[in-house]
Write a protein that holds these residues in place. Structure first.
Motif, PDB file in Angstrom:
ATOM      1  N   VAL A   2      21.471 -25.998 -11.516  1.00 50.62           N
ATOM      2  CA  VAL A   2      20.203 -26.494 -11.006  1.00 50.62           C
ATOM      3  C   VAL A   2      20.439 -27.773 -10.221  1.00 50.62           C
ATOM      4  CG1 VAL A   2      17.929 -27.355 -11.656  1.00 50.62           C
ATOM      5  CG2 VAL A   2      18.976 -25.511 -12.962  1.00 50.62           C
ATOM      6  N   GLY A   3      19.785 -27.886  -9.094  1.00 55.19           N
ATOM      7  CA  GLY A   3      19.851 -29.106  -8.308  1.00 55.19           C
ATOM      8  C   GLY A   3      20.600 -28.909  -7.007  1.00 55.19           C
ATOM      9  N   THR A   4      20.659 -29.989  -6.253  1.00 53.63           N
ATOM     10  CA  THR A   4      21.348 -29.972  -4.975  1.00 53.63           C
ATOM     11  C   THR A   4      22.218 -31.222  -4.884  1.00 53.63           C
ATOM     12  OG1 THR A   4      19.585 -31.171  -3.856  1.00 53.63           O
ATOM     13  CG2 THR A   4      19.439 -28.764  -3.848  1.00 53.63           C
ATOM     14  N   GLY A   5      22.996 -31.292  -3.855  1.00 51.54           N
ATOM     15  CA  GLY A   5      23.828 -32.467  -3.646  1.00 51.54           C
ATOM     16  C   GLY A   5      24.945 -32.151  -2.680  1.00 51.54           C
ATOM     17  N   PHE A  23      22.823 -20.117  -8.793  1.00 55.71           N
ATOM     18  CA  PHE A  23      22.425 -21.385  -8.193  1.00 55.71           C
ATOM     19  C   PHE A  23      20.921 -21.363  -7.985  1.00 55.71           C
ATOM     20  CE2 PHE A  23      26.888 -21.092  -7.212  1.00 55.71           C
ATOM     21  CZ  PHE A  23      27.337 -22.390  -7.385  1.00 55.71           C
ATOM     22  N   VAL A  24      20.235 -22.226  -8.700  1.00 56.11           N
ATOM     23  CA  VAL A  24      18.782 -22.259  -8.661  1.00 56.11           C
ATOM     24  C   VAL A  24      18.279 -23.205  -7.574  1.00 56.11           C
ATOM     25  CG1 VAL A  24      16.714 -22.772 -10.029  1.00 56.11           C
ATOM     26  CG2 VAL A  24      18.676 -21.690 -11.112  1.00 56.11           C
ATOM     27  N   GLY A  25      19.045 -24.238  -7.261  1.00 52.05           N
ATOM     28  CA  GLY A  25      18.611 -25.236  -6.282  1.00 52.05           C
ATOM     29  C   GLY A  25      17.655 -26.223  -6.906  1.00 52.05           C
ATOM     30  N   ALA A  26      16.892 -26.906  -6.064  1.00 50.89           N
ATOM     31  CA  ALA A  26      15.914 -27.874  -6.553  1.00 50.89           C
ATOM     32  C   ALA A  26      14.785 -27.138  -7.268  1.00 50.89           C
ATOM     33  CB  ALA A  26      15.359 -28.689  -5.393  1.00 50.89           C
TER      34      ALA A  26
END
Length: 181
Positions: A2-5, A23-26
């Motif tokens: 979870v998340g981005t960067g 990958f879920v992303g934001a």
């Protein structure tokens, strides 16, 4: 994940053929609670952290943390009873911790209960607000008295201050509240 960067493209490339990683992303904040409720383990392998709110939120939902053993507030929160701390940068130790928890579901369940109880008992919004007020009282040169009502001025640069008081204010709050549903 979870998340981005900035490391996301490299991670996606390295794990492109894995059927175990999604990958879920934001994630929008209202969806975080359900996302956490669906997890067993919260992984946070950082080189530096203070006391992340994401850790407390995960623990509050009973998600067992596997985190870097940093010299910060994390050590006070994540004890052996509610999570696993691994040496900074030791990814194999984190993998071993996750596998161990996967095979020992009773231990995972016990740690989950302890994590949730600890986060809710010590880090609820009410508890933290009371701690901040206590700190202000301790640091103030003289006793602090909090007013019953506080006048909130019109936001800077906004015309029509009448929109922020009386009946228009009540109507705005009702509309705002209904929009959250």
């Amino acid at each position: 994940i979870v998340g981005t960067g900035p490391q996301l493209p490299d991670m996606q490339s390295a794990l492109a053929h894995s059927r175990l990683v999604e990958f879920v992303g934001a994630v929008p904040y209202p969806a975080v609670q359900q996302l956490l409720a669906d997890q067993d383990v919260f992984i946070l392998l950082s080189d530096y952290e203070g006391l992340p709110l994401s850790l407390l939120e995960a623990m509050g939902q009973g998600v067992v943390p596997v985190i870097s053993d940093l010299e910060s507030g994390i050590r006070e929160v994540v004890t052996d009873a509610c999570g696993i701390r691994v040496p900074v940068g030791d990814v194999p130790a984190a993998v071993e911790a996750i596998v161990t928890l996967s095979h020992d579901r009773r231990r995972l369940a016990a740690m989950s209960e302890t994590a949730a109880a600890q986060a809710r008992r010590n880090y609820s919004a009410d508890r933290m607000a009371a701690r901040y007020l206590q700190l202000v009282d301790q640091l103030a040169p003289h006793p602090v008295t909090w007013p019953e009502k506080v006048s909130i001025p019109t936001p800077f640069g906004v015309r029509g201050p009448w929109l922020y008081s009386g009946l228009p204010r009540v109507a705005r709050r009702i509309v705002k509240h209904l929009g959250r549903r």
